[in-house]
Design an enzyme around this catalytic site. Sequence first.
Site, PDB file in Angstrom:
ATOM      1  N   ASP A  99      29.252  34.293  45.839  1.00  0.00           N
ATOM      2  CA  ASP A  99      30.324  33.922  44.955  1.00  0.00           C
ATOM      3  C   ASP A  99      31.496  34.776  45.175  1.00  0.00           C
ATOM      4  O   ASP A  99      31.822  35.850  44.353  1.00  0.00           O
ATOM      5  CB  ASP A  99      29.837  34.138  43.645  1.00  0.00           C
TER       6      ASP A  99
ATOM      7  N   HIS B 194      27.246  36.582  39.493  1.00  0.00           N
ATOM      8  CA  HIS B 194      27.934  37.341  38.860  1.00  0.00           C
ATOM      9  C   HIS B 194      27.521  38.864  38.386  1.00  0.00           C
ATOM     10  O   HIS B 194      27.669  39.594  37.381  1.00  0.00           O
ATOM     11  CB  HIS B 194      28.446  36.885  37.410  1.00  0.00           C
TER      12      HIS B 194
ATOM     13  N   HIS C  64      37.122  30.550  46.502  1.00  0.00           N
ATOM     14  CA  HIS C  64      38.065  31.417  45.737  1.00  0.00           C
ATOM     15  C   HIS C  64      37.580  33.088  46.554  1.00  0.00           C
ATOM     16  O   HIS C  64      36.701  33.216  46.569  1.00  0.00           O
ATOM     17  CB  HIS C  64      37.634  31.519  44.448  1.00  0.00           C
TER      18      HIS C  64
ATOM     19  N   GLU D 246      39.918  32.746  40.632  1.00  0.00           N
ATOM     20  CA  GLU D 246      38.850  31.603  40.156  1.00  0.00           C
ATOM     21  C   GLU D 246      38.110  32.212  38.815  1.00  0.00           C
ATOM     22  O   GLU D 246      37.954  31.395  37.891  1.00  0.00           O
ATOM     23  CB  GLU D 246      37.856  31.232  41.103  1.00  0.00           C
ATOM     24  N   GLU D 247      37.758  33.544  38.931  1.00  0.00           N
ATOM     25  CA  GLU D 247      36.755  34.007  37.948  1.00  0.00           C
ATOM     26  C   GLU D 247      37.187  33.999  36.700  1.00  0.00           C
ATOM     27  O   GLU D 247      36.606  33.689  35.656  1.00  0.00           O
ATOM     28  CB  GLU D 247      36.129  35.585  38.524  1.00  0.00           C
TER      29      GLU D 247
END
Length: 459
Positions: free
Chosen positions: A292, A425, A280, A326-327
């Site tokens: 991420d 995150h 993503h 996506e998040e």
Amino acid sequence: MRRYLLPILLTCAAPAMTMAQQQDSTTIKHIANEVLTHSTAYENLRVLTKQVGGRLAGSPGMVKAEQWGVAALKAAGADTVYLQACMVPHWVRGAHEEARIISKFRDVTPPLNVLALGNSVGSGENGVTAPVLEVSSFDDLEAKKDQVKGKIVFYNYAFNPTFIKTFYSYGDAVKYRGQGASRAAKYGALAVIVRSMSHGANNEPHTGSMTYDTAYAKIPAVAIGLQDADRLSSRLKDDPTAQVFLRTNCEMLQDTIGHNVVGELKGSKYPDQFLTVGGHLDSWDVAEGAHDDGTGCVQSIEVLRTFKALGLRPEHTLRVVLFANEENGTRGGKKYAQLAKERNEKHIFALESDAGGFTPRGFTMTMDAEKKAKIASWRPLFEPYGIYDFEEEGGGVDVGQLHAALGTPMAELSPDSQRYFDIHHAPNDVFENVNKRELELGAFGMAALLYMVDKYFNY
């Protein structure tokens, strides 16, 4: 003498490879050599993280990331590159988040290190000042429900350290981030503070998506760093009358247009059948989104580049997808699956990398038993590269949408997870925390698996 004899005896005892296995082993070695010698993944990641940076859905960074993705896929040699539009949420963090303890002791304490959770409402300019009710679980919240009204609920639920695969710790704890605000609002809470989804030895707060139950009031929600979570808990024990002042300025704006970025290498035999590989493209706003999921994006692009460089024209069309959102919405994965279903596309396999760019250990998979057994039978081809775990169920969030819509066999790269939730995150998810060699080994593993699937799977 014995130390030199043992490997010879083991070699003699090993079953002889068939001609096909020898050919596959040779090709996989060529793939490994190409990736480990000529990979562009690390440089692509540097550009994405340092020149684009945070790229939350709806932000200017999202637009820059999409432009980067188009350029990177073209440079990798894709036959076709295009954008796939989808509506995405537009949540804005705003400036000046703060939290501090207000105590009768009147001592000067440093502010609490917090980050608003994604999709949370803001507190308003005046903030929220209220007593704090610490709870250890949802069961504890229920037991104390008569004490909740007018307070800030503090979910102090720690990552379970006994899970060796740390994604189980995350799965166990993440419900407090996702559901905690509405569960507390049900009983009249004014805001929630959630212990970060981490077992890291630092004080970085870890944001992430949360959702509201529309049956209850929407209240502000923040994550707190682990050291400050412990400090707050200790202060509440010393002074149960202590309060917390909390101020955030986030808000949800109207949905806007985002895009999946798609690059294809046309299949030589079955051009209308697809192998999907992706990560993503969006990330949280507070960091560079290196692990991420910048690593998953550049690894997927590297698969295509490697096939092109080695002249490995796949039988099925190889489709690299850099998924949008996506998040905090999964809108990109949903749009991709929706269009695949509407167009009656034939999807052979879908592979995702969204578990960090650390040393690859294997793949999690969800598919029928026959296909899973076939992939497991390839373990001897992967073991020389440290990739050995093919047993666990799983698959990425974005390709999971395709699996749900079409039943497509899916898999996800499974790296060593011990360090992932130190940075997940959080502001320290930056380029400098990615190891070039580990990143490239993951890209190799993905390319090798797709080579084998392309050769041996049929629709």
